[in-house]
Design a protein around this motif. Structure first.
Motif, short mmCIF file in Angstrom:
data_model
loop_
_atom_site.label_atom_id
_atom_site.label_comp_id
_atom_site.label_asym_id
_atom_site.label_seq_id
_atom_site.Cartn_x
_atom_site.Cartn_y
_atom_site.Cartn_z
N GLU A 45 18.77 58.84 112.21
CA GLU A 45 19.59 57.69 111.82
C GLU A 45 19.39 57.34 110.35
O GLU A 45 20.34 57.03 109.63
N VAL A 46 18.14 57.37 109.90
CA VAL A 46 17.86 57.06 108.50
C VAL A 46 18.53 58.08 107.58
O VAL A 46 19.18 57.71 106.59
N GLU A 47 18.40 59.35 107.90
CA GLU A 47 19.00 60.36 107.03
C GLU A 47 20.51 60.24 106.98
O GLU A 47 21.11 60.34 105.89
N GLU A 48 21.15 60.02 108.11
CA GLU A 48 22.61 59.86 108.13
C GLU A 48 23.04 58.67 107.27
O GLU A 48 24.02 58.75 106.51
N HIS A 49 22.31 57.57 107.37
CA HIS A 49 22.66 56.37 106.62
C HIS A 49 22.48 56.59 105.12
O HIS A 49 23.35 56.24 104.31
N PHE A 64 19.93 66.71 99.62
CA PHE A 64 19.20 67.58 100.54
C PHE A 64 18.26 66.73 101.37
O PHE A 64 17.41 66.01 100.83
N GLY A 65 18.43 66.79 102.70
CA GLY A 65 17.58 66.02 103.59
C GLY A 65 16.78 66.93 104.50
O GLY A 65 17.21 68.05 104.83
N GLU A 66 15.61 66.46 104.92
CA GLU A 66 14.76 67.29 105.77
C GLU A 66 15.46 67.69 107.06
O GLU A 66 15.34 68.84 107.51
N GLU A 67 16.19 66.76 107.67
CA GLU A 67 16.75 67.05 108.98
C GLU A 67 18.10 67.76 108.92
O GLU A 67 18.36 68.65 109.73
N GLY A 68 18.95 67.39 107.98
CA GLY A 68 20.30 67.94 107.94
C GLY A 68 20.56 68.95 106.85
O GLY A 68 21.64 69.55 106.79
N THR A 88 6.24 61.48 110.63
CA THR A 88 6.94 61.25 111.91
C THR A 88 5.97 61.17 113.07
O THR A 88 6.14 60.34 113.97
N ALA A 89 4.95 62.03 113.10
CA ALA A 89 3.99 61.98 114.19
C ALA A 89 3.28 60.63 114.23
O ALA A 89 3.03 60.06 115.31
N ASN A 90 2.96 60.08 113.06
CA ASN A 90 2.37 58.74 113.01
C ASN A 90 3.32 57.70 113.58
O ASN A 90 2.93 56.85 114.39
N LEU A 91 4.58 57.74 113.14
CA LEU A 91 5.57 56.78 113.65
C LEU A 91 5.69 56.87 115.16
O LEU A 91 5.70 55.85 115.85
N ALA A 92 5.79 58.08 115.69
CA ALA A 92 5.98 58.27 117.13
C ALA A 92 4.79 57.75 117.93
O ALA A 92 4.95 57.39 119.10
N HIS A 93 3.61 57.69 117.30
CA HIS A 93 2.42 57.21 117.98
C HIS A 93 1.99 55.81 117.52
O HIS A 93 0.87 55.39 117.73
N LYS A 94 2.92 55.11 116.87
CA LYS A 94 2.72 53.72 116.44
C LYS A 94 1.57 53.56 115.45
O LYS A 94 0.90 52.53 115.41
N ILE A 95 1.37 54.59 114.64
CA ILE A 95 0.42 54.52 113.53
C ILE A 95 1.24 54.15 112.30
O ILE A 95 2.20 54.84 111.97
N PRO A 96 0.91 53.06 111.60
CA PRO A 96 1.81 52.55 110.55
C PRO A 96 1.80 53.33 109.24
O PRO A 96 2.41 52.88 108.27
N LEU A 97 1.15 54.47 109.19
CA LEU A 97 1.10 55.26 107.96
C LEU A 97 2.27 56.24 107.93
O LEU A 97 2.16 57.42 108.27
N CYS A 98 3.42 55.73 107.53
CA CYS A 98 4.62 56.54 107.39
C CYS A 98 5.51 55.88 106.35
O CYS A 98 5.34 54.70 106.04
N GLY A 99 6.45 56.65 105.81
CA GLY A 99 7.29 56.08 104.76
C GLY A 99 8.59 56.83 104.57
O GLY A 99 8.74 57.98 104.99
N VAL A 100 9.52 56.15 103.93
CA VAL A 100 10.77 56.74 103.48
C VAL A 100 10.53 57.26 102.06
O VAL A 100 10.01 56.53 101.20
#
Length: 266
Positions: A45-49, A64-68, A88-100
């Motif tokens: 969703e973030v990449e599309e936006h 150029f985006g990682e996913e698309g 992403t693994a941090n986000l999926a496990h509710k670890i707040p160390l992630c960023g755009v």
């Protein structure tokens, strides 16, 4: 023609919306993306936006985006590079160390970067010749010349095909660092590693990999804050480098010696 200041403002607008999406969107779908790698609905969703936002604001610049992958003007001299969620693994496990992480490349050069850490309330940004800031405060690397006092960020161990073979060098590096530095930290986000070298929270970071979406923004920010950003052989970092290493200048010689030892032992 847009100036670096103009393009930095565009990048800030894109990352504002992306950060809001990361904070407000629940992780409802986690899919495998190779062995022990993953993508979530939030990444997509973030990449599309962001892609749509930048296509409206800067149609003359490629994307150029990682996913698309690639979109827009693929042969344009300037290219936006996005990691929608670094960590992403941090986000999926509710670890707040992630960023755009949104960077701007001109050929082989990282010209601009914005990194937002949505759950920590931190925003790092820089553009070539304009310096680096975090939440409005000027960034400068820590003036450390003592390897024994250094805190060093280490990139994730390899997963997927030939992971065991690729991790031999990573494990050797871990052993070398553990014997010489104050502390080793594995945060799970190259963007955070590079931003925190820029801010002086880390003295160096080493990732024995070089995915452009992971590092484009962070390389621009670290360099503008005074860091040396190099490959494993000590040459200046480029998109074709094998590794991404950022270090405060006072430790560059010590890191060169350490990396020479690593090459000799692996």
């Amino acid at each position: 023609m847009s100036t670096m200041s103009d393009l930095l403002a565009v990048a800030q607008g894109a990352v504002d919306a992306a950060s809001h999406l990361v904070r407000r969107t629940a992780v409802g779908q986690v899919e495998a993306k190779g062995e022990r790698d993953m993508v979530t609905n939030v990444d997509r969703e973030v990449e599309e936006h962001v892609r749509a936002f930048l296509a409206r604001e800067t149609p003359e610049i490629g994307f150029f985006g990682e996913e698309g992958g690639q979109a827009g003007r693929t042969t344009a001299p300037l290219q936006w590079v996005l990691d929608p969620v670094d960590g992403t693994a941090n986000l999926a496990h509710k670890i707040p160390l992630c960023g755009v992480s949104l960077g701007l490349m001109q050929g082989q050069e990282a010209m601009l970067g914005v990194i937002d850490l949505p759950f920590l309330g931190e925003r790092y940004q820089a553009a070539r010749g304009l310096g680096a800031t975090a939440n409005g405060q000027r960034l400068q690397v820590r003036p450390n010349s003592d390897l024994g006092e250094a805190i060093v960020g280490l990139g994730d161990y390899a997963v997927g095909e030939q992971a065991a073979e690729r991790n031999e060098q990573r494990l050797a590096l871990t052993q070398l660092l553990a014997a010489k530095v104050l502390r080793v930290r594995m945060l799970g986000s190259a963007a955070i590693d590079l931003a925190w070298v820029a801010s002086g929270q880390l003295d160096a970071c080493v990732a024995l990999s070089n995915h452009l979406w992971d590092v484009a923004a962070g390389v621009a920010i670290a360099r503008e804050a005074g860091a040396s950003v190099i490959d494993v052989d000590g040459t200046p970092h480029t998109p074709s480098s094998r590794a991404t290493i950022a270090v405060t200048p006072g430790l560059e010689r010590a890191f060169a010696d350490l990396l020479n030892t690593l090459r000799d032992t692996t």
